[in-house]
Design a protein around this motif. Structure first.
Motif, PDB file in Angstrom:
ATOM      1  N   MET A  86       0.843  -1.190   0.000  1.00  0.00           N
ATOM      2  CA  MET A  86       0.000   0.000   0.000  1.00  0.00           C
ATOM      3  C   MET A  86       0.868   1.225   0.000  1.00  0.00           C
ATOM      4  N   ARG A  87       0.435   2.221   0.560  1.00  0.00           N
ATOM      5  CA  ARG A  87       1.135   3.489   0.500  1.00  0.00           C
ATOM      6  C   ARG A  87       0.629   4.365   1.606  1.00  0.00           C
ATOM      7  N   ARG A  88       1.241   5.517   1.678  1.00  0.00           N
ATOM      8  CA  ARG A  88       0.768   6.489   2.641  1.00  0.00           C
ATOM      9  C   ARG A  88      -0.466   7.159   2.075  1.00  0.00           C
ATOM     10  N   ARG A  89      -1.385   7.452   2.929  1.00  0.00           N
ATOM     11  CA  ARG A  89      -2.532   8.207   2.468  1.00  0.00           C
ATOM     12  C   ARG A  89      -2.723   9.335   3.429  1.00  0.00           C
ATOM     13  N   SER A  90      -2.871  10.500   2.931  1.00  0.00           N
ATOM     14  CA  SER A  90      -3.125  11.591   3.847  1.00  0.00           C
ATOM     15  C   SER A  90      -4.618  11.674   4.066  1.00  0.00           C
ATOM     16  N   ILE A 125     -12.861  -9.953  -7.551  1.00  0.00           N
ATOM     17  CA  ILE A 125     -11.595 -10.698  -7.664  1.00  0.00           C
ATOM     18  C   ILE A 125     -10.562  -9.901  -8.457  1.00  0.00           C
ATOM     19  N   TYR A 126      -9.417  -9.674  -7.835  1.00  0.00           N
ATOM     20  CA  TYR A 126      -8.267  -9.151  -8.571  1.00  0.00           C
ATOM     21  C   TYR A 126      -7.607 -10.304  -9.318  1.00  0.00           C
ATOM     22  N   PHE A 127      -7.198 -10.056 -10.521  1.00  0.00           N
ATOM     23  CA  PHE A 127      -6.380 -11.021 -11.260  1.00  0.00           C
ATOM     24  C   PHE A 127      -4.976 -10.436 -11.329  1.00  0.00           C
ATOM     25  N   ILE A 176      -3.067  -3.680  -9.690  1.00  0.00           N
ATOM     26  CA  ILE A 176      -4.073  -4.021  -8.675  1.00  0.00           C
ATOM     27  C   ILE A 176      -3.729  -3.504  -7.267  1.00  0.00           C
ATOM     28  N   ASN A 177      -2.550  -3.068  -7.036  1.00  0.00           N
ATOM     29  CA  ASN A 177      -2.112  -2.642  -5.685  1.00  0.00           C
ATOM     30  C   ASN A 177      -2.130  -3.826  -4.722  1.00  0.00           C
ATOM     31  N   ALA A 178      -3.147  -3.916  -3.865  1.00  0.00           N
ATOM     32  CA  ALA A 178      -3.417  -5.134  -3.085  1.00  0.00           C
ATOM     33  C   ALA A 178      -2.277  -5.582  -2.171  1.00  0.00           C
ATOM     34  N   GLU A 179      -1.316  -4.704  -1.902  1.00  0.00           N
ATOM     35  CA  GLU A 179      -0.204  -5.082  -1.013  1.00  0.00           C
ATOM     36  C   GLU A 179       0.493  -6.355  -1.477  1.00  0.00           C
ATOM     37  N   THR A 180       0.506  -6.526  -2.782  1.00  0.00           N
ATOM     38  CA  THR A 180       1.256  -7.658  -3.309  1.00  0.00           C
ATOM     39  C   THR A 180       2.436  -7.124  -4.104  1.00  0.00           C
ATOM     40  N   GLU A 220      -8.234  -0.976 -14.388  1.00  0.00           N
ATOM     41  CA  GLU A 220      -7.210  -0.342 -13.548  1.00  0.00           C
ATOM     42  C   GLU A 220      -7.617  -0.365 -12.061  1.00  0.00           C
ATOM     43  N   ASN A 221      -6.926   0.403 -11.251  1.00  0.00           N
ATOM     44  CA  ASN A 221      -7.194   0.428  -9.812  1.00  0.00           C
ATOM     45  C   ASN A 221      -6.790   1.773  -9.249  1.00  0.00           C
ATOM     46  N   GLU A 222      -7.732   2.452  -8.679  1.00  0.00           N
ATOM     47  CA  GLU A 222      -7.438   3.740  -8.045  1.00  0.00           C
ATOM     48  C   GLU A 222      -6.514   4.576  -8.916  1.00  0.00           C
ATOM     49  N   TYR A 223      -6.930   4.718 -10.160  1.00  0.00           N
ATOM     50  CA  TYR A 223      -6.086   5.484 -11.079  1.00  0.00           C
ATOM     51  C   TYR A 223      -6.359   6.963 -10.843  1.00  0.00           C
ATOM     52  N   ALA A 273     -16.976   0.754  -4.314  1.00  0.00           N
ATOM     53  CA  ALA A 273     -16.168  -0.235  -5.035  1.00  0.00           C
ATOM     54  C   ALA A 273     -15.243  -1.033  -4.120  1.00  0.00           C
ATOM     55  N   GLU A 274     -14.674  -0.360  -3.154  1.00  0.00           N
ATOM     56  CA  GLU A 274     -13.891  -1.055  -2.116  1.00  0.00           C
ATOM     57  C   GLU A 274     -14.271  -0.383  -0.822  1.00  0.00           C
ATOM     58  N   TYR A 275     -15.025  -1.064   0.007  1.00  0.00           N
ATOM     59  CA  TYR A 275     -15.363  -0.479   1.296  1.00  0.00           C
ATOM     60  C   TYR A 275     -14.634  -1.274   2.362  1.00  0.00           C
ATOM     61  N   ASP A 332      -4.314 -11.926   6.565  1.00  0.00           N
ATOM     62  CA  ASP A 332      -5.591 -12.199   7.243  1.00  0.00           C
ATOM     63  C   ASP A 332      -6.550 -11.016   7.124  1.00  0.00           C
ATOM     64  N   TYR A 333      -5.974  -9.823   7.252  1.00  0.00           N
ATOM     65  CA  TYR A 333      -6.674  -8.566   7.008  1.00  0.00           C
ATOM     66  C   TYR A 333      -7.708  -8.221   8.090  1.00  0.00           C
ATOM     67  N   GLY A 334      -7.763  -9.039   9.161  1.00  0.00           N
ATOM     68  CA  GLY A 334      -8.814  -8.756  10.157  1.00  0.00           C
ATOM     69  C   GLY A 334     -10.191  -8.903   9.563  1.00  0.00           C
TER      70      GLY A 334
HETATM   71  C1  GAL Z   1      -6.878   0.168  -1.746  1.00  0.00           C
HETATM   72  C2  GAL Z   1      -6.377  -0.647  -2.930  1.00  0.00           C
HETATM   73  C3  GAL Z   1      -6.333  -2.108  -2.559  1.00  0.00           C
HETATM   74  C4  GAL Z   1      -5.622  -2.278  -1.239  1.00  0.00           C
HETATM   75  C5  GAL Z   1      -6.292  -1.436  -0.180  1.00  0.00           C
HETATM   76  C6  GAL Z   1      -5.631  -1.480   1.167  1.00  0.00           C
HETATM   77  O1  GAL Z   1      -6.596   1.469  -1.889  1.00  0.00           O
HETATM   78  O2  GAL Z   1      -7.190  -0.456  -4.044  1.00  0.00           O
HETATM   79  O3  GAL Z   1      -5.697  -2.806  -3.568  1.00  0.00           O
HETATM   80  O4  GAL Z   1      -4.321  -1.864  -1.409  1.00  0.00           O
HETATM   81  O5  GAL Z   1      -6.245  -0.105  -0.557  1.00  0.00           O
HETATM   82  O6  GAL Z   1      -5.554  -2.748   1.647  1.00  0.00           O
END
Ligand code: GAL
Length: 956
Positions: free
Chosen positions: A1-5, A97-99, A141-145, A200-203, A291-293, A358-360
């Protein structure tokens, strides 16, 4: 992932051969992709459309509720069904599903879709289980992979990733050209389950509209005819606020929301530090799409996923999900994650995660259900039951009341007038106990309704609602589900333990009310067409109502906990409600018998509301008797005990011959231009460097620089003598939006050379073992992030001016995989890995007998085998547990040759999932450990642990 402000986050159609009103895609049983073609003739195909309210399938509105699932994080295809059935059982009707491009492509032009990568099987399984699919093939896809899903070889392709640069374009078009046909063949428009395609993902961090347009043109050219979506991030900061018009616009633009942030450290403190989490409407032509909650969290601070589960626990779900439902009017939801899984092998992106993903989540890494699962079930069942009116709502006037600590927000269906009222605290962080009386006008009349919110909670109350054959005027209980079963309605309403409840039902004349013995103290009164029931939510109350001009009703009024004991499944003979068991996977009518597929953790009672008078559980008939509630009651058996053996019979061998001066590295690649491992096709795991030079005898210090990614280490030997280790550079944090050149001194190491080790004029060898913890993601779509090098990036010897000539060796074969089944992320370049010491067939007879214990710096291997004899038809997930040891060391663990992760001594993760399927539950298994020690260390032997034991399960 990354930093998010904080600011950033505040931030076809085919002909319907047979058109039926579907709640889920039809089951299908094809085996191969090419066979799917032929099946089009026999399978229902469907038309997908949408308007500003919702998605429609064959014209019927659908409330889409998905959990995210990563098949690449569960390397046991047989268990995909287990997880997907668990999704279905908690009321999801879809899976997102991310591919993962890099997971399928070890080398440019090379793809693998077999075994653990069999996406056709995955999509077929989703169809068989009855879940729609939101397909998300990236390319990013990001996804911490690792690499955020970009293949590591892309580092060597010139051109900025995630842009319309020609080099990148050729690469990603090839990926889409390979994955899209699978997705296209499995679309609902061709009788499959893929209902949406996410491009794409969060472009949000780039501005290349042409790229977004190209991605979609490619998808269309590849046969994708379902709506194309995009999950936008961090709305306010995005490069465009309207994705519905202009070049690159998608059909349905959605928003990602993570209101609780990723701070698992203090799970009870924040309450929406990243905002209220209300999904923004991005267009008036398409429905609102969450889309991603957030349904869990990464554990970036290493505090353990239980804390993340707490951060995103039941109270969070009640407040944020319901708040979002009513405030946003969203009718498409995807929750990230539904089940996280395991970063086996070298799957993780090193900055945010380790082995466990696991992601909780509501379903743990070992596939166990949690209280979050119960909450999803309560909310999802409601969304399923009330989908009719809920899929078309507008903001409406909310009931008035006089307690400023509480707030009501309402939506209503424009044609039926059904109202959905959110009851929340005005201050979302409030923990107070507040009550009020709603003055609520519905199409049935004006009602006063006492309501209460105790602590962090929210409720969605329904008014003016056709509840099957009943008319619900208002209720302060929440609806979980209702169904017509055996000529009567069965409705399940619920509330918090001890709270008062009132439900008003409409009749044309006084009905007969029978309160069955039980809890709740239900009192009934009738006047002017209104039957008012007053009660306390306590245990489970049952009320039978008949007459009054409606078909009979069995009203079940329970606490949250009692409600969660119910399961709902659909059969060809109608819906079934089951109370009891730990999981109802599916139900089917066979002859006169209702056949349930269920899991049980212990023997216990079961109560069935369904068609038929006979019940079988997992193909075994169980004796049942009729109850006063008109249900069938019986008992279900529990599992037999399961045991696992102690791990004994260990053998050990030390390795790292590469450190020795005499080691023959003539077959290794000459590293003549840069020392970046990826340049030579060594993308994952450990990489060796051997540098030769002629000694002057005056050398004092070896100075090195290596980049490993966060938490990585590297180790240095000179002429076979271990000089020490250092932390590798990270270089992930150049900063969002910056193009700062890489830190020139990323992972410095300085090692003194013992006097007398080098002799003037004699050849010397510097050996360096560099771990690669994975590749950075490319969240901000910048060239420097995912392309940041890995490997030894600098080495000099003080006191020597001579040239060092280098050779490099990583995973055997590099991009030409030698182990295609286990794939690109299974192995790095340790000697033992190159020689097959991790594989089941390896003969370790010549190794010394010794259990894991004291090790010297460098690499030491341990192997043993163990037999398992777990009971058949039971699901008994196992982990490998590492007790904390002494010293700095890390362990790669291989089960039957599969790299199932890395234990780092001192870090929080001590249990590693061993998925059945690749683990032989009734047979012999091989365990191999590669221990990489930085100093003299002492480890305690790992042990097998039983996580759970259920009768039932799926056969992996
Ligand atoms: C989202 C991203 C996902 C995942 C998630 C944090 O911003 O689209 O792929 O990284 O954050 O787990």
């Amino acid at each position: 992932m990354r930093r998010r402000s904080r600011t950033m986050l505040a931030l076809a159609a085919a002909l319907a051969l047979i058109s039926t009103a579907l709640h889920a895609p039809p089951a299908k049983a094809s085996n191969q992709l090419h066979q799917v073609h032929q099946l089009h003739q026999v399978h229902q195909v469907h038309q997908v459309t949408y308007d500003k309210y919702s998605l429609k399938i064959d014209g019927k509105r659908v409330l889409l509720r998905a959990g995210e699932f990563h098949y690449f994080r569960l390397p046991s295809p047989g268990l995909w069904r287990d997880v997907l059935e668990k999704y279905k059982a908690e009321g999801f009707n879809a899976v997102s599903i991310y591919f993962h491009w890099g997971y399928h492509s070890p080398k440019p032009g090379v793809y693998d879709f077999t075994g653990v990568r069999d996406v056709d099987r995955l999509l077929r399984t989703a169809e068989e289980v009855g879940l729609y699919v939101i397909a998300r093939p990236g390319p990013y896809i990001n996804a911490e992979t690792t690499g955020g899903g970009l293949p590591a070889w892309l580092k060597n392709v010139p051109g900025r990733a995630r842009s319309s640069d020609p080099g990148y374009t050729a690469a990603y078009q090839d990926w889409l050209g390979h994955i899209d046909p699978y997705l296209a063949e499995h679309q609902v428009t061709r009788g499959g389950s893929v209902v949406l395609y996410n491009a794409e993902n969060e472009y949000a961090a780039n501005t290349d509209r042409q790229y977004m347009a190209d991605l979609q043109a490619k998808a269309r050219a590849d046969g994708i005819d379902v709506p194309i979506t995009h999950n936008q991030c961090c709305d306010a900061a995005s490069w465009t606020t309207d994705w519905s018009t202009g070049l690159g616009a998608v059909d349905i633009a959605g928003v990602d929301d993570y209101p609780q942030s990723f701070e698992c450290r203090e799970p009870d403190t924040p309450w929406g530090p990243w905002g209220e989490g209300v999904t923004e409407r991005l267009s008036d032509k398409s429905p609102v799409f969450a889309a991603e909650y957030q349904a869990g969290s990464i554990d970036a601070q290493g505090v353990g996923f239980d804390k993340c589960r707490q951060l995103t626990g039941v109270k969070y779900m009640k407040y944020f999900y319901k708040n979002n439902l009513i405030q946003s009017g969203a009718t498409l939801f995807s929750y990230y994650m539904g089940f996280g899984g395991t970063n086996w092998g070298w799957l993780p992106q090193p900055n945010d995660v380790g082995t466990s993903y696991d992601y909780g989540s509501q379903i743990t890494e070992n596939r166990q259900l949690t209280d979050k699962y119960d909450e999803f079930k309560r909310q999802n069942y409601f969304l399923g039951a009330a989908a009719g009116p809920l899929t078309e709502t507008d903001p409406a006037t909310a009931p008035a009341h006089d307690n400023s600590a509480l707030q009501t927000v309402a939506r209503a269906n424009p044609s039926s007038g059904t109202q959905f009222v959110l009851l929340r605290h005005t201050d979302r962080a409030a923990t107070t106990d507040d009550s009020t009386t709603l003055d609520w006008t519905t199409r049935d009349g004006r009602y006063t309704l006492p309501v209460r919110l105790n602590g962090r909670d929210a409720k969605v109350l329904v008014g003016g609602y056709d509840m099957g054959g009943q008319r619900l005027a208002v209720s302060s209980s929440e609806i979980m589900t209702h169904a017509e079963i055996g000529g009567r309605d069965v409705a399940l309403l619920y509330g918090r333990d001890g709270e008062a409840g009132r439900t008003v039902l409409r009749y044309s004349g006084a009905p007969t009310v029978k309160v069955l013995p039980g809890d709740g103290g239900v009192r009934a009164s009738y006047a002017n067409g209104d039957l008012t029931l007053d009660y306390t939510h306590r245990g489970l109350a049952r009320v039978q109502i008949s007459g009054g001009g409606r078909r009979p009703l069995l009203l079940l009024l329970g606490t949250d906990e009692e409600a969660a004991k119910f399961w709902r499944a659909d059969t060809s003979a109608g819906p079934v409600l089951v109370r009891g068991t730990s999981l109802l996977r599916s139900a089917q009518m066979r002859g006169g018998t209702l056949d349930l597929r269920a899991d049980t953790a212990a023997a216990g009672d079961i109560e069935v509301f369904g068609p038929g008078r006979k019940v079988a559980v997992n193909d075994t008939a169980i004796p049942v008797h009729g109850t006063a509630s008109g249900s069938l009651a019986g008992r279900v058996p529990g599992p037999r005990p399961a045991t696992v053996p102690a791990l004994t019979g260990w053998r050990t061998h030390s390795e790292a011959p590469e450190a020795a001066t005499a080691f023959d590295d003539s077959s290794w690649t000459v590293a003549d231009h840069t020392t970046h491992a990826d340049d030579y096709g060594f993308h994952n795991g450990h990489v060796w460097y051997r540098g030769r030079f002629t000694a002057t005898g005056a050398e004092t210090t070896v100075k090195t620089n290596a980049i490993t990614g966060k938490n990585g280490i590297y180790q240095v030997w000179l002429n076979g003598r271990y000089l020490g280790s250092a932390a590798g550079g990270v270089q992930a944090d150049a900063g969002e939006g910056t193009t700062t050149p890489p830190n020139p001194d990323p992972g410095p190491g300085s090692f003194s050379i013992p006097s007398g080790l080098l002799k003037k004029g004699e050849p010397a060898v510097l050996s360096v073992l560099v771990e690669n913890m994975g590749h950075n993601d490319d969240w901000t779509a910048e060239e420097i992030r995912h392309k940041q090098p890995r490997g030894l990036v600098g080495a000099s010897i003080t006191g020597s001016a001579g040239q060092i000539s280098w050779r490099i060796q990583g995973a055997k074969g590099g991009e030409d995989l030698t182990d295609k089944a286990r794939g690109p992320f299974n192995n790095g370049g340790l000697y033992g890995e190159r020689t097959g010491w991790h594989l089941p067939g390896f003969g370790d007879g010549g190794w010394k007998a010794s259990a894991p214990g004291s090790v010297t710096p460098g690499v030491n291997w341990y192997r043993t085998a163990f037999g398992l004899n777990l009971p058949k038809k039971q699901d008994v997930p196992l982990t490998l547990h590492f007790a904390k040891g002494d010293g700095k060391y890390r362990v790669l663990l291989f089960v039957n040759g599969w790299n199932l992760g890395q234990y780092i001594n001192g870090e929080v993760q001590q249990d590693f999932a061993l998925p059945a399927g690749l683990l032989k539950e009734r047979g012999r298994n091989t365990l191999a450990l590669a221990v990489v020690a930085e100093n003299d260390a002492k480890l305690s032997p790992p042990s097998l642990r039983i996580v759970a034991n259920h009768l039932g399960g799926v056969s992996p």
